[in-house]
Design an enzyme around this catalytic site. Sequence first.
Site, PDB file in Angstrom:
ATOM      1  N   GLU A  72       1.044  -0.947   8.741  1.00  0.00           N
ATOM      2  CA  GLU A  72       0.167   0.186   9.043  1.00  0.00           C
ATOM      3  C   GLU A  72       0.010   0.433  10.539  1.00  0.00           C
ATOM      4  O   GLU A  72       0.310   1.511  11.040  1.00  0.00           O
ATOM      5  CB  GLU A  72      -1.210  -0.043   8.403  1.00  0.00           C
ATOM      6  CG  GLU A  72      -2.274   0.950   8.800  1.00  0.00           C
ATOM      7  CD  GLU A  72      -1.963   2.362   8.338  1.00  0.00           C
ATOM      8  OE1 GLU A  72      -2.096   3.295   9.137  1.00  0.00           O
ATOM      9  OE2 GLU A  72      -1.587   2.532   7.174  1.00  0.00           O
ATOM     10  N   GLY A  87      -8.367  21.487  18.245  1.00  0.00           N
ATOM     11  CA  GLY A  87      -8.096  22.904  18.118  1.00  0.00           C
ATOM     12  C   GLY A  87      -8.431  23.705  19.353  1.00  0.00           C
ATOM     13  O   GLY A  87      -8.343  24.941  19.331  1.00  0.00           O
ATOM     14  N   GLY A  88      -8.817  23.043  20.428  1.00  0.00           N
ATOM     15  CA  GLY A  88      -9.091  23.764  21.660  1.00  0.00           C
ATOM     16  C   GLY A  88     -10.558  24.096  21.874  1.00  0.00           C
ATOM     17  O   GLY A  88     -10.924  24.718  22.869  1.00  0.00           O
ATOM     18  N   ARG A 136       7.001  -9.545 -10.080  1.00  0.00           N
ATOM     19  CA  ARG A 136       7.579 -10.885 -10.247  1.00  0.00           C
ATOM     20  C   ARG A 136       6.713 -11.716 -11.181  1.00  0.00           C
ATOM     21  O   ARG A 136       5.482 -11.739 -11.038  1.00  0.00           O
ATOM     22  CB  ARG A 136       7.695 -11.593  -8.904  1.00  0.00           C
ATOM     23  CG  ARG A 136       8.833 -11.102  -8.026  1.00  0.00           C
ATOM     24  CD  ARG A 136       9.045 -12.049  -6.862  1.00  0.00           C
ATOM     25  NE  ARG A 136       7.852 -12.136  -6.021  1.00  0.00           N
ATOM     26  CZ  ARG A 136       7.589 -13.122  -5.163  1.00  0.00           C
ATOM     27  NH1 ARG A 136       8.425 -14.147  -5.073  1.00  0.00           N
ATOM     28  NH2 ARG A 136       6.521 -13.100  -4.417  1.00  0.00           N
ATOM     29  N   ASP A 159       0.473   3.837   6.027  1.00  0.00           N
ATOM     30  CA  ASP A 159       0.784   3.442   4.653  1.00  0.00           C
ATOM     31  C   ASP A 159       0.500   4.567   3.660  1.00  0.00           C
ATOM     32  O   ASP A 159       1.405   5.123   3.058  1.00  0.00           O
ATOM     33  CB  ASP A 159      -0.024   2.198   4.270  1.00  0.00           C
ATOM     34  CG  ASP A 159       0.614   0.915   4.781  1.00  0.00           C
ATOM     35  OD1 ASP A 159       1.851   0.833   4.786  1.00  0.00           O
ATOM     36  OD2 ASP A 159      -0.114  -0.003   5.163  1.00  0.00           O
ATOM     37  N   VAL A 184       7.826  -2.687   9.170  1.00  0.00           N
ATOM     38  CA  VAL A 184       6.719  -1.927   9.751  1.00  0.00           C
ATOM     39  C   VAL A 184       5.495  -2.070   8.858  1.00  0.00           C
ATOM     40  O   VAL A 184       5.598  -2.048   7.631  1.00  0.00           O
ATOM     41  CB  VAL A 184       7.085  -0.428   9.897  1.00  0.00           C
ATOM     42  CG1 VAL A 184       5.882   0.383  10.345  1.00  0.00           C
ATOM     43  CG2 VAL A 184       8.213  -0.272  10.905  1.00  0.00           C
ATOM     44  N   GLN A 200       0.778  -1.237   0.000  1.00  0.00           N
ATOM     45  CA  GLN A 200       0.000   0.000   0.000  1.00  0.00           C
ATOM     46  C   GLN A 200       0.810   1.287   0.000  1.00  0.00           C
ATOM     47  O   GLN A 200       0.491   2.214  -0.760  1.00  0.00           O
ATOM     48  CB  GLN A 200      -0.941   0.024   1.210  1.00  0.00           C
ATOM     49  CG  GLN A 200      -1.850   1.246   1.241  1.00  0.00           C
ATOM     50  CD  GLN A 200      -2.832   1.263   2.392  1.00  0.00           C
ATOM     51  OE1 GLN A 200      -3.474   2.264   2.654  1.00  0.00           O
ATOM     52  NE2 GLN A 200      -2.970   0.156   3.089  1.00  0.00           N
ATOM     53  N   SER A 201       1.835   1.407   0.815  1.00  0.00           N
ATOM     54  CA  SER A 201       2.497   2.710   0.955  1.00  0.00           C
ATOM     55  C   SER A 201       3.124   3.178  -0.349  1.00  0.00           C
ATOM     56  O   SER A 201       2.912   4.320  -0.784  1.00  0.00           O
ATOM     57  CB  SER A 201       3.550   2.646   2.067  1.00  0.00           C
ATOM     58  OG  SER A 201       4.548   1.675   1.774  1.00  0.00           O
ATOM     59  N   ARG A 219      20.945  -6.202  -1.962  1.00  0.00           N
ATOM     60  CA  ARG A 219      21.110  -7.638  -2.194  1.00  0.00           C
ATOM     61  C   ARG A 219      20.777  -8.016  -3.635  1.00  0.00           C
ATOM     62  O   ARG A 219      21.291  -9.016  -4.151  1.00  0.00           O
ATOM     63  CB  ARG A 219      20.232  -8.431  -1.221  1.00  0.00           C
ATOM     64  CG  ARG A 219      20.694  -8.326   0.231  1.00  0.00           C
ATOM     65  CD  ARG A 219      19.964  -9.311   1.122  1.00  0.00           C
ATOM     66  NE  ARG A 219      18.550  -9.001   1.274  1.00  0.00           N
ATOM     67  CZ  ARG A 219      18.059  -8.168   2.193  1.00  0.00           C
ATOM     68  NH1 ARG A 219      18.886  -7.545   3.034  1.00  0.00           N
ATOM     69  NH2 ARG A 219      16.757  -7.949   2.265  1.00  0.00           N
TER      70      ARG A 219
END
Length: 425
Positions: free
Chosen positions: A139, A247-248, A38, A168, A137, A17-18, A104
Amino acid sequence: MVKALEGVRILDFTHVQSGPTCTQLLAWFGADVIKVERPGVGDITRGQLVDVPEADSLYFTMLNHNKRSITIDTKNPEGKRVLEELIKICDVMVENFAPGALDRMGFSWERIQEINPRIILASIKGFGPGPYEDCKVYENVAQCTGGSASTTGFRDGLPLVTGSQIGDSGTGLHLALGIVTALFQRTHTGRGQKVSAAMQDAVLNLCRVKLRDQQRLAHGPLREYSQFGEGIEFGDAVPRAGNDSGGGQPGRILKCKGWETDPNAYIYFITQAPVWEKICDVIGEPDWKTHPDYAKPAARLPRLNAIFARIEQWTMTMDKFEAMNILNKYDIPCGPILSMKELAEDESLRATGTVVEVDHPVRGSYLTVGNPIKLSDSPTEVTRSPLLGEHTEEILREVLKFSDDKIEDILATGALGVTSKVAAE
């Protein structure tokens, strides 16, 4: 009309996904994205969460629009040579392999630069340099290590991950900006460079207001948090604040008519100070405008539970859209909780191209998210994702300018696998 990134060629070595989020965005803006896969397998998501037999999954199709697919066995010497030829003529190479995988394969940054000094190598990793840089790593791991989970949920509950793919897809969006920036810099320097985006970093960037609050906490309690109004002490880290507005301004999710059976019959409501008097009029509490317990934000803070309970009595008398229409007339901030079904059926989102219907030769018609970024001079046309290896021979012939004889020789080595073809329609 020339598209914004027309003429830019991307060598897409990404999967899941990322990375595909990043390259799909570039493809939407007109870049020629060549997805390397592949032979016989392809991107692993082609076969994940399959809902239509023999068809690529929605997981894959919704992340790989507007791309071309070539299959290459990079362990085959002839396949490696084909890849080198592609590196020579591409502007950007994007990858999100595990740390060290490119090295590699024999394609270190130094080797890539030897082949094409102008190419930009863009990479997504889980962590930046440090003790965790070699860790894989995903999501939810990114959300947990980037600060999102610790600040999401309710104070007395577990940390929560969000349904938004901020790890991602959020990192992919960051990387796309880095790539476009590097392309711009190359117009001045003539050189390529490495661009990297770590998932932890991207999530933390999206959680910056919580890092803001962590520093404020050192100088006293966070007075805009409901926790302060309830007289509950703060610890040494930013707490989870439920549905408080970041936002407070105090905010809550409130029930609307039908909540007993509809899990999304709710509306988000903010008691913004500038429209407090309008809120009092709308809910039928005009005396609150001048009452010392309610007139000022500081006075309201310890009474927020009771205030929102009263507002909820009003929202429960109508559905979420009726409530929104009334509140919008008075500029009172609110937002209905929209389900995925409601979003999928929203005609306005389809009209703007935010939700798009796409035809696929195997799965048929399906819905997808279109380009969320709109350019007036570069409209996006969303085309379907490629079948595995569908454009292999086309890329060899039209991009690399290989002769028919050379293509036949390469295919005979098995370096490109068996390609998929779609009959012309």
